[in-house]
Design an enzyme around this catalytic site. Structure first.
Site, PDB file in Angstrom:
ATOM      1  N   TYR A 176      28.374  11.826  25.589  1.00 36.32           N
ATOM      2  CA  TYR A 176      28.738  10.803  24.609  1.00 36.32           C
ATOM      3  C   TYR A 176      30.130  11.121  24.086  1.00 36.32           C
ATOM      4  O   TYR A 176      30.426  12.270  23.758  1.00 36.32           O
ATOM      5  CB  TYR A 176      27.725  10.795  23.470  1.00 36.32           C
ATOM      6  N   ASP A 228      36.316  16.812  25.972  1.00 40.83           N
ATOM      7  CA  ASP A 228      35.873  16.341  24.665  1.00 40.83           C
ATOM      8  C   ASP A 228      35.204  17.527  23.967  1.00 40.83           C
ATOM      9  O   ASP A 228      34.034  17.827  24.190  1.00 40.83           O
ATOM     10  CB  ASP A 228      34.888  15.176  24.833  1.00 40.83           C
ATOM     11  N   LYS A 261      35.777  16.750  13.410  1.00 43.27           N
ATOM     12  CA  LYS A 261      35.933  17.118  12.006  1.00 43.27           C
ATOM     13  C   LYS A 261      35.593  18.576  11.726  1.00 43.27           C
ATOM     14  O   LYS A 261      35.665  18.992  10.569  1.00 43.27           O
ATOM     15  CB  LYS A 261      35.107  16.183  11.116  1.00 43.27           C
TER      16      LYS A 261
END
Length: 770
Positions: A488, A583, A611
């Site tokens: 994802y 990613d 984050k």
């Protein structure tokens, strides 16, 4: 007065006389009469003698009488303790005597044994007393005038450290309000507490004197304490039903619960001649038995009901109302020996809170995986977090392994992160212009990740992957992207094809709202299968701009790269003039300070972070390395790649990598994570539950699957129902895991050895029951 209160509460006078007849004692009669003291109506009990008992009795006489009787052992023991306590008090205040004033009267033993036996007949298991009234003045006795309370009474109060209420106000008449016998009974059998009770019966015992100022009565309240842990009796009502519709049965169940049943349930059965039927079972207090039997006979087609009396242990419990920002919710607190062992909210209250959220937010949540639909139940609403713990809206404290899906590697509200953000907030929230903090953060990322030369800061991981793909297409002049089933990369239209995470949870291979044209530009390969990628390059020569992947898949649960897989991708992309995009929104600064690329020694062309670099603040850096291109420079700008400047999160990000760079940080994370994974494996082996634990550093997933789990097909073969049961059992034991079988658990530096130990204890409990 105690005997009168027992009879007024429902004890039969004939039953009481039958019990007292067990004593080897004659020449007396016990009589009960309904009378009134002031405005209160109650029962007065008197012990009348026939004149054959002139001499006083000794303590040994009474003790022998009790022992010679055929009372139950508990009645004998309690009666003897009361008598011995009374003797001790009299001896302390009046000296060593053999014929005792209070003990010498026959009504003393009748009172003592009658009260003890009466409590047992009524099923009263525990006695509580309000403060004893001291009274005032003097009382006439065979020993002469004595102060009130009588010396023996005061001594009994002192021996028990009883609570005593002094006389208050002029309306209290002079006189004795508690006799030595009454004090002996109360201080021996009762505790001076005031527990919350469900009141079921009230009785009033009347004294002999009729005070004009205040009624001379003793009130007896009988009920269930809110949280009795003692053995109690319940009635089980059962009947078989084979000719009623389920809708009507549902109504009957609701009506039984509304009218006072403790529980009501149906069980499928097969009756004679193979007729399918259901068995209705109802649990209730004995005093509710007849009322509920009437409901069953009136509302169902049954012709008969079986009734059993059962012993049942009940946990000590309390229900309290908790105010939350979403409204009030009732919470059940279970205790053992006054120690809280579990806290659980009332389902209906949580359901109502969740429903209010759905009035304003689709599904009541802002991410599908948070909805609890894959595990069942109502999603938790979190109020606050600190360290390894979170607290939900119902006040439950939980050990947290979600950690905001990974970035809180230092735990919730880490002091250094909070302080850095607060300092920056004092200077302003956002400027829309460059700041020194973002430059320092970018330099820190460049220094940490060996593949990175430059950094572009955006506002989220989704924006980072979107920007990386746009940059790859601009750099190569090609349009197609390769991703992997189960991975994802945010909610970019072109990447929501066979998405992992929330999409994987519901086995939805494609995402609604994505145009077919976008989907055609995304090619899907199998994770850990280099050959599947080679076939795509062969089928689409000079069309593929980049291969994007999680170097450690974590959005279908943790799936580590197989040996040679990342190396093969690096070689394939280089040979085909395509870019390799890592990613590392989850793995960056998580599996190692320099991310998965440092752990596995692979240098990607572009890296996406999340984050975690902002200590939980929303950041999404895209970093490039080794690319002789300046397509995002001011003169060759890639449209849409933009963010506002957030100095608060920039400073929070500075503190997070700084904290992680401290010596021993990752060694500590590795040790805690290894202990957790090894303990889970041992617990599963002990419970004989097939469990495969995939772990890389401080992220792991326990798949209910015999394994190995190496890609989406083996992930999807996991037992989802078993995980759901496991999730809720762990939640009951105070451990919060991801509400989906296809997500990771995250260990933070805030997780203590005690946290890990408590988690493993909970897991052993849960795995033994799934």
């Amino acid at each position: 007065m105690l005997l009168g209160a027992l009879i007024d509460s429902g004890l039969s006078i004939d039953e009481l006389k039958g019990e007292l007849a067990r004593l080897p004692l004659a020449g007396y009669s016990v009589n009960a009469a309904v009378a009134q003291r002031g405005v209160i109506r109650g029962t007065h009990v008197s012990v009348d003698l026939d004149g054959s008992h002139n001499a006083s009795h000794s303590i040994h006489d009474f003790l022998d009488m009790v022992e010679a009787s055929d009372f139950s052992r508990s009645v004998k023991d309690k009666s003897q303790r009361v008598l011995e306590r009374l003797e001790e008090a009299e001896t302390r205040v009046h000296g060593e005597v053999h014929q005792l004033q209070e003990l010498g009267d026959i009504d003393t033993i009748i009172d003592v044994v009658g009260v003890v036996a009466g409590l047992e007949l009524l099923g009263i298991e525990k006695l509580y007393s309000s403060p004893l009234p001291a009274g005032w003045g003097v009382v006439s006795t065979r020993k002469g005038a004595l102060p009130v309370p009588a010396p023996a009474t005061a001594q009994l109060m002192a021996m028990a450290k009883a609570k005593v209420a002094p006389p208050k106000g002029p309306y209290v008449a002079a006189g004795e309000l508690v006799t030595p016998t009454g004090a002996a009974l109360i201080t021996t059998l009762a505790s001076f507490e005031a527990p919350a009770i469900t009141l079921e019966q009230v009785g009033y015992g009347l004294g002999t004197r009729d005070n004009p100022e205040i009624p001379n009565v003793l009130a007896l309240w009988i009920g269930e304490t809110v949280g009795s842990s003692a053995l109690g009796q319940v009635s089980l009502l059962e009947t078989n039903i084979d000719d009623m519709s389920p809708e009507v049965l549902g109504y009957v169940q609701e009506e039984l619960m509304r009218r006072g049943a403790l529980d009501a349930w149906f069980s499928p059965i097969q009756m004679k001649k193979s007729r399918p039927a259901v068995k209705l079972s109802v649990l209730c207090r004995p005093n509710m038995e007849s009322a509920l039997v009437k409901i069953i006979l009136a509302e169902t087609s049954t012709l008969g009901i079986r009734v059993q009396t059962l012993n049942r242990y009940e946990a000590e419990r309390e229900v309290v109302a908790v105010e939350t920002s979403f409204g009030a919710a009732r919470v059940k607190i279970k205790k053992e020996a006054d120690v809280i062992v579990s806290v659980s909210p009332e389902f209906e209250d949580c359901k109502e809170i969740a429903q209010r959220a759905q009035d304003h937010i689709p599904g009541g949540v802002n991410s599908p995986v948070r909805s609890f639909k894959s595990v069942g139940g109502t999603p938790l609403f979190i109020q606050r977090g600190k360290g390894s713990r979170i607290w939900d809206a119902d006040g439950n404290e939980l050990v947290d392994y979600v950690g905001s899906w990974g970035p809180l590697i230092l735990g919730h509200a880490h002091d250094s992160v909070v302080e850095a953000v607060e300092r920056a907030l004092g200077k302003g929230l956002t400027f829309g212009a460059p700041t020194e903090g973002e430059v320092e953060l970018a330099k820190m990322i460049v220094d940490a990740l060996p593949s990175v030369d430059m950094v572009r800061l955006v506002s989220s991981g989704t924006e980072a992957t979107m920007s990386a793909i746009r940059a790859a297409r601009a750099f190569t002049g090609r349009s197609k992207i390769v991703k992997f089933a189960g991975c994802y990369h945010g909610h970019n239209d072109g990447l929501l094809v066979e998405a992992g995470s929330g999409g994987a949870t519901y086995s939805i291979p494609n995402s609604a709202g994505v145009p077919e044209g976008y989907a055609r530009e995304t090619l899907v390969a199998d994770y850990n299968d280099v050959n599947s990628v080679q076939r795509l390059f062969d089928s689409h020569p000079a069309e593929i701009a980049a291969v994007i992947l999680e170097p450690v898949a974590a959005n279908m649960g943790v799936v580590p790269p197989a040996p040679g897989f990342l190396e093969g991708l690096r070689l394939l992309t280089a040979n085909n003039d395509a870019l390799l995009i890592f990613d590392e929104v989850i793995t960056g600064f998580r599996v190692a300070y320099g991310g998965a690329q440092t752990l596995y020694g692979i240098v990607p062309d572009l890296t996406c972070l999340g984050k975690i670099i902002g200590g939980g603040c929303r950041w999404g850096p895209t970093a490039e390395g080794g690319m002789s291109w300046s397509g995002s420079a001011p003169g060759q700008y890639v449209p849409g790649w933009h963010t506002v400047r957030k100095p608060a999160c920039g400073n929070g990000g500075d503190s997070n990598p700084q904290g992680l760079a401290a010596p021993g940080t990752y060694e500590g994370l590795e040790a805690a994570s290894a202990r957790l994974a090894d303990g889970l494996a041992a617990a599963a082996l002990k419970a004989e539950v097939p469990l495969t634990i995939n772990r890389v550093g401080s992220i792991m997933t326990a798949f209910f699957n015999g394994g190995p789990v190496e890609g989406w097909d083996s992930v999807a073969a996991s037992d989802r129902e078993r995980y759901s049961a496991y999730f809720h059992l762990m939640l009951e034991r105070g451990v919060y895991l991801a509400p989906s079988p296809f997500e990771a658990a995250f260990v933070s530096t805030a997780h203590t050895p005690e946290d890990i130990g408590a988690t493993l204890e909970a897991a052993e409990y849960a795995l033994a029951r799934v």
